[in-house]
Design an enzyme around this catalytic site. Sequence first.
Site, PDB file in Angstrom:
ATOM      1  N   TYR A   1      -7.011   1.091   7.609  1.00 50.39           N
ATOM      2  CA  TYR A   1      -5.141  -0.127   7.294  1.00 50.39           C
ATOM      3  C   TYR A   1      -4.714   1.207   6.701  1.00 50.39           C
ATOM      4  CZ  TYR A   1      -1.578  -2.925   7.514  1.00 50.39           C
ATOM      5  OH  TYR A   1      -0.483  -3.303   7.043  1.00 50.39           O
TER       6      TYR A   1
ATOM      7  N   LYS B   1      -1.153   3.617   7.817  1.00 49.63           N
ATOM      8  CA  LYS B   1      -0.090   3.280   7.254  1.00 49.63           C
ATOM      9  C   LYS B   1       0.712   4.858   7.183  1.00 49.63           C
ATOM     10  CE  LYS B   1       1.041  -0.789   9.165  1.00 49.63           C
ATOM     11  NZ  LYS B   1       1.713  -0.296  10.017  1.00 49.63           N
TER      12      LYS B   1
HETATM   13  N1  LIG Z   1       2.846  -8.878   6.895  1.00 48.49           N
HETATM   14  C1  LIG Z   1       2.941  -7.861   5.741  1.00 48.49           C
HETATM   15  O1  LIG Z   1       3.262  -8.580   4.578  1.00 48.49           O
HETATM   16  C2  LIG Z   1       3.011  -7.060   5.972  1.00 48.49           C
HETATM   17  C3  LIG Z   1       2.822  -5.988   4.945  1.00 48.49           C
HETATM   18  C4  LIG Z   1       3.123  -4.624   5.433  1.00 48.49           C
HETATM   19  C5  LIG Z   1       3.314  -3.783   6.983  1.00 48.49           C
HETATM   20  N2  LIG Z   1       3.058  -5.369   7.350  1.00 48.49           N
HETATM   21  C6  LIG Z   1       3.185  -4.470   9.069  1.00 48.49           C
HETATM   22  O2  LIG Z   1       4.024  -5.281   9.556  1.00 48.49           O
HETATM   23  C7  LIG Z   1       3.566  -5.951  11.326  1.00 48.49           C
HETATM   24  C8  LIG Z   1       3.854  -6.815  11.927  1.00 48.49           C
HETATM   25  O3  LIG Z   1       2.497  -7.271  10.602  1.00 48.49           O
HETATM   26  P1  LIG Z   1       2.465  -8.976  10.625  1.00 48.49           P
HETATM   27  O4  LIG Z   1       2.157  -9.340   9.199  1.00 48.49           O
HETATM   28  O5  LIG Z   1       3.358  -9.108  11.354  1.00 48.49           O
HETATM   29  O6  LIG Z   1       1.342  -9.230  11.620  1.00 48.49           O
HETATM   30  P2  LIG Z   1       0.887 -10.532  12.425  1.00 48.49           P
HETATM   31  O7  LIG Z   1      -0.553 -10.183  12.762  1.00 48.49           O
HETATM   32  O8  LIG Z   1       1.646 -11.698  12.741  1.00 48.49           O
HETATM   33  O9  LIG Z   1       1.201 -10.033  14.515  1.00 48.49           O
HETATM   34  C9  LIG Z   1       0.842  -8.394  14.664  1.00 48.49           C
HETATM   35  C10 LIG Z   1       0.740  -8.337  16.427  1.00 48.49           C
HETATM   36  O10 LIG Z   1       0.415  -7.499  16.422  1.00 48.49           O
HETATM   37  C11 LIG Z   1       0.170  -7.495  18.270  1.00 48.49           C
HETATM   38  N3  LIG Z   1      -1.493  -6.550  18.737  1.00 48.49           N
HETATM   39  C12 LIG Z   1      -2.017  -6.463  18.265  1.00 48.49           C
HETATM   40  N4  LIG Z   1      -3.207  -5.528  18.355  1.00 48.49           N
HETATM   41  C13 LIG Z   1      -2.057  -4.935  19.045  1.00 48.49           C
HETATM   42  C14 LIG Z   1      -1.866  -3.830  20.370  1.00 48.49           C
HETATM   43  N5  LIG Z   1      -3.026  -3.290  20.545  1.00 48.49           N
HETATM   44  N6  LIG Z   1      -0.632  -3.853  21.782  1.00 48.49           N
HETATM   45  C15 LIG Z   1      -0.212  -5.183  21.232  1.00 48.49           C
HETATM   46  N7  LIG Z   1       0.184  -5.646  20.587  1.00 48.49           N
HETATM   47  C16 LIG Z   1      -1.002  -6.120  19.555  1.00 48.49           C
HETATM   48  C17 LIG Z   1      -0.925  -9.042  17.616  1.00 48.49           C
HETATM   49  O11 LIG Z   1      -1.443 -10.161  18.345  1.00 48.49           O
HETATM   50  C18 LIG Z   1       0.181 -10.416  16.733  1.00 48.49           C
HETATM   51  O12 LIG Z   1       0.972 -10.105  17.326  1.00 48.49           O
HETATM   52  C19 LIG Z   1       2.047  -4.608  11.274  1.00 48.49           C
HETATM   53  O13 LIG Z   1       2.106  -3.165  11.463  1.00 48.49           O
HETATM   54  C20 LIG Z   1       1.555  -5.369   9.864  1.00 48.49           C
HETATM   55  O14 LIG Z   1       0.536  -3.767   9.581  1.00 48.49           O
HETATM   56  C21 LIG Z   1       2.470  -6.451   7.433  1.00 48.49           C
END
Ligand SMILES: NC(=O)c1ccc[n+]([C@@H]2O[C@H](COP(=O)([O-])OP(=O)(O)OC[C@H]3O[C@@H](n4cnc5c(N)ncnc54)[C@H](O)[C@@H]3O)[C@@H](O)[C@H]2O)c1
Length: 302
Positions: A163, A167
């Site tokens: 990851y 990223k």
């Molecule tokens: N939540 C945090 O604190 C955090 C921190 C750093 C980065 N992020 C990044 O933010 C973004 C959103 O994360 P989140 O926390 O809302 O997670 P989440 O798991 O709630 O949402 C991710 C969504 O992506 C979809 N998904 C996964 N693989 C896929 C694919 N191959 N094609 C299409 N859709 C797909 C999933 O079905 C899900 O609905 C991600 O890129 C994550 O890495 C989140």
Amino acid sequence: MILKDKVVLVTGAGGGIGRDFAHAMAAAGAKVVVNDLGTSVKGEGKDAGPAQKVVDEIKAKGGKAVANTDSVAEWESANRILQTALDAFGRIDVVVNNAGILRDRFFFNMSVEEWRAVIDVHLNGSFYVSRAAATHFKAQQSGCYVHMTSTSGLVGNLGQANYSAAKLGIAGLSKSIALDMAKYHVRSNCISPFAWSRMIGSIPTETEDQKARVGKMKVMETAKIAPLAVFLGSEQAKDVTGQIFAVRANELFLMSQNRPVRSVHRAEGWTPEAIASHAIPSLRAHFYPLERSQDVFSWDPS
Ligand SMILES: NC(=O)c1ccc[n+]([C@@H]2O[C@H](COP(=O)([O-])OP(=O)(O)OC[C@H]3O[C@@H](n4cnc5c(N)ncnc54)[C@H](O)[C@@H]3O)[C@@H](O)[C@H]2O)c1
């Protein structure tokens, strides 16, 4: 309505941060492609329900949206996502690369499968969807990318080699797009979010300490990330490109980018011994400690 009539594609918009992006973009006047494979945090299984549910919610509020359930992680399917925007709304203005999965494992135990799955969704997926849109952005001489990065890559975290690499790679991808496409008035920026979503919601809450820690994390609402994404997608951000922002509840950060910190020069050139006796003592004071994201963001979110 700063996105009035803009066509915005949000990947992974069936839940979490992406769902709030889709809602906020639609509320700002955009026509939204809600892409989501409907998969688990680990990227296992598919479900058309989440993307359609968000579309139904947006339409119920009077907004315009269409669902797509293709995966970002392959070139052909990523192109189908883009094609959905063209078929439904006739153009594309903003691409938000948000879809994501986790396969956490300490590096010494990480399998090739775990490495590939995460790189495919985050890094390759961001490339595929961005590249599919680039042809249109170049032709129309406008367009905007927002990519989701993470302090797991920008700073560091345990058990997330796949990851973190993906990223940090996305930060490099975004900067490269910003450089290559500036002459076509195309912008590219990253957001590093901190948000209480299912992705970080699996932290154990057995002890009182753990309960208190998780309680504080819940103030990092997913909806708090959306205003920045809407701004970046709008004309008001027309001179903002190549940047990395972070958002944590009501805090908004501009993140640093790599630059030389200190240099040493030796007219006669370097030997390994001279590096040990001269260069390293001089540089050591500026070494970075082995910090993780939580060591750098050490105060409570609010
Ligand atoms: N939540 C945090 O604190 C955090 C921190 C750093 C980065 N992020 C990044 O933010 C973004 C959103 O994360 P989140 O926390 O809302 O997670 P989440 O798991 O709630 O949402 C991710 C969504 O992506 C979809 N998904 C996964 N693989 C896929 C694919 N191959 N094609 C299409 N859709 C797909 C999933 O079905 C899900 O609905 C991600 O890129 C994550 O890495 C989140």
